[in-house]
Design an enzyme around this catalytic site. Structure first.
Site, PDB file in Angstrom:
ATOM      1  N   ASP A  67       0.814  -1.218   0.000  1.00 38.55           N
ATOM      2  CA  ASP A  67       0.000   0.000   0.000  1.00 38.55           C
ATOM      3  C   ASP A  67       0.848   1.268   0.000  1.00 38.55           C
ATOM      4  O   ASP A  67       2.068   1.221   0.157  1.00 38.55           O
ATOM      5  CB  ASP A  67      -0.958  -0.014   1.210  1.00 38.55           C
ATOM      6  CG  ASP A  67      -0.290  -0.460   2.513  1.00 38.55           C
ATOM      7  OD1 ASP A  67       0.951  -0.489   2.567  1.00 38.55           O
ATOM      8  OD2 ASP A  67      -1.017  -0.776   3.471  1.00 38.55           O
ATOM      9  N   ASN A 135      -8.048  -3.107  13.967  1.00 35.54           N
ATOM     10  CA  ASN A 135      -9.419  -3.465  13.590  1.00 35.54           C
ATOM     11  C   ASN A 135      -9.454  -4.639  12.609  1.00 35.54           C
ATOM     12  O   ASN A 135     -10.484  -4.932  12.018  1.00 35.54           O
ATOM     13  CB  ASN A 135     -10.152  -2.247  12.997  1.00 35.54           C
ATOM     14  CG  ASN A 135      -9.461  -1.685  11.763  1.00 35.54           C
ATOM     15  OD1 ASN A 135      -8.539  -2.305  11.229  1.00 35.54           O
ATOM     16  ND2 ASN A 135      -9.904  -0.528  11.306  1.00 35.54           N
ATOM     17  N   HIS A 137      -7.492  -4.867   9.873  1.00 34.29           N
ATOM     18  CA  HIS A 137      -7.159  -4.571   8.474  1.00 34.29           C
ATOM     19  C   HIS A 137      -5.827  -5.202   8.079  1.00 34.29           C
ATOM     20  O   HIS A 137      -4.932  -5.370   8.903  1.00 34.29           O
ATOM     21  CB  HIS A 137      -7.225  -3.072   8.154  1.00 34.29           C
ATOM     22  CG  HIS A 137      -6.142  -2.204   8.695  1.00 34.29           C
ATOM     23  ND1 HIS A 137      -6.380  -1.154   9.548  1.00 34.29           N
ATOM     24  CD2 HIS A 137      -4.805  -2.198   8.491  1.00 34.29           C
ATOM     25  CE1 HIS A 137      -5.240  -0.554   9.832  1.00 34.29           C
ATOM     26  NE2 HIS A 137      -4.265  -1.165   9.211  1.00 34.29           N
ATOM     27  N   GLU A 142      -9.764  -2.081   4.939  1.00 31.35           N
ATOM     28  CA  GLU A 142     -10.463  -1.796   6.189  1.00 31.35           C
ATOM     29  C   GLU A 142     -11.730  -2.647   6.310  1.00 31.35           C
ATOM     30  O   GLU A 142     -12.295  -3.070   5.294  1.00 31.35           O
ATOM     31  CB  GLU A 142     -10.869  -0.316   6.211  1.00 31.35           C
ATOM     32  CG  GLU A 142      -9.698   0.665   6.226  1.00 31.35           C
ATOM     33  CD  GLU A 142      -9.136   0.901   7.626  1.00 31.35           C
ATOM     34  OE1 GLU A 142      -9.133  -0.034   8.444  1.00 31.35           O
ATOM     35  OE2 GLU A 142      -8.690   2.029   7.891  1.00 31.35           O
TER      36      GLU A 142
END
Ligand code: GLP
Length: 241
Positions: A67, A135, A137, A142
């Site tokens: 990313d 979370n 990811h 996400e």
């Protein structure tokens, strides 16, 4: 899935770097999927050490990173391009033409996603290194009702921006969007190496590895991969039996 829990951070780093070294020695033109964040820093450090001790050469290796933040140039010290140069690329013998990240300042973001996917499809990774967000990811995929298979732009969750704000001067400087490889591309890797450290991630480790497979916990999709290797420190593994 193969889960290993390490007593010390150093043991984990050495083990992970050893896997990369072995792979590259067996296959000098290996394709590595690489990750950023605080988790892989020690692993890159050991890979550089192995290179300095002439145990491995990266001359034939090709890399694809997961990313990149939208809007950051490679010379911005918060970009993932800068991070990769600092921690690995500039310290080993890999030709820069063989290292790839999404271009954060691409004029045509859609074309950039297509360009990145074409490269990933042509040469899937032999091994994909992954960290884990609080979370769940992976990359910047996400939690969501739907996940994308290919490279796309995501709007970062506030919790992700807050978690990553520690690297920036202030939260206002944290970009709101990022390019990320999709979950489909991640799962195409021949093997996946998920690395997680710290007590604050123990709950999400348990949920991702033993909970239901759900797009609301993107890392839970890794359970479907036939060659998933999970490396944890004791703190991150404390909720697993
Ligand atoms: C970022 C990255 C992820 C990384 C995650 C965890 O959001 N895009 O690839 O896994 O943070 O980062 P850290 O290792 O710093 O906890």
């Amino acid at each position: 899935m193969d889960i290993k829990i390490f007593e010390t951070t150093e043991q984990l780093d050495e083990y992970a770097a050893g896997l990369f070294t072995k792979l590259i020695n067996e296959k000098p033109n290996a394709v590595l999927g690489l990750a950023t964040g605080s988790t892989p820093i020690g692993i890159y450090e050991k890979m550089v050490e192995n290179f300095n001790h002439k145990k491995v050469s990266f001359k034939g290796v090709t890399t694809y990173n997961l990313d990149e933040y939208v809007g950051l140039t490679p010379d911005n010290d918060q970009s993932y391009a800068y991070y990769m140069n600092k921690h690995l690329f500039s310290r080993v013998d890999i030709p820069s033409s063989q290292t790839h990240l999404p271009n954060g300042i691409a004029e045509d973001p859609e074309a950039e996603c297509k360009r990145y996917d074409a490269m990933l499809n042509a040469r899937p990774a032999d091994i994909q290194l992954l960290g884990l967000g609080h979370n769940g990811h992976i990359g910047f995929n996400e939690p969501s009702e739907n996940l994308n298979a290919g490279t796309h732009i995501v709007k970062l969750k506030e919790e992700t921006r807050e978690a990553n704000a520690r690297f920036f001067a202030s939260i206002d400087d944290v970009p709101r969007e990022a390019f990320t490889m999709g979950v489909g591309s991640i799962l195409k890797a021949n093997a996946i190496l998920l690395v997680v450290r710290g007590s604050d991630k123990a709950r999400i480790v348990k949920e991702a590895l033993t909970g239901p497979i759900s797009t609301e916990v993107p890392a839970s999709l890794l359970q479907t991969h036939p060659r998933l290797i999970v490396l944890l420190d004791r703190e991150a593994g404390r909720m697993l039996e």
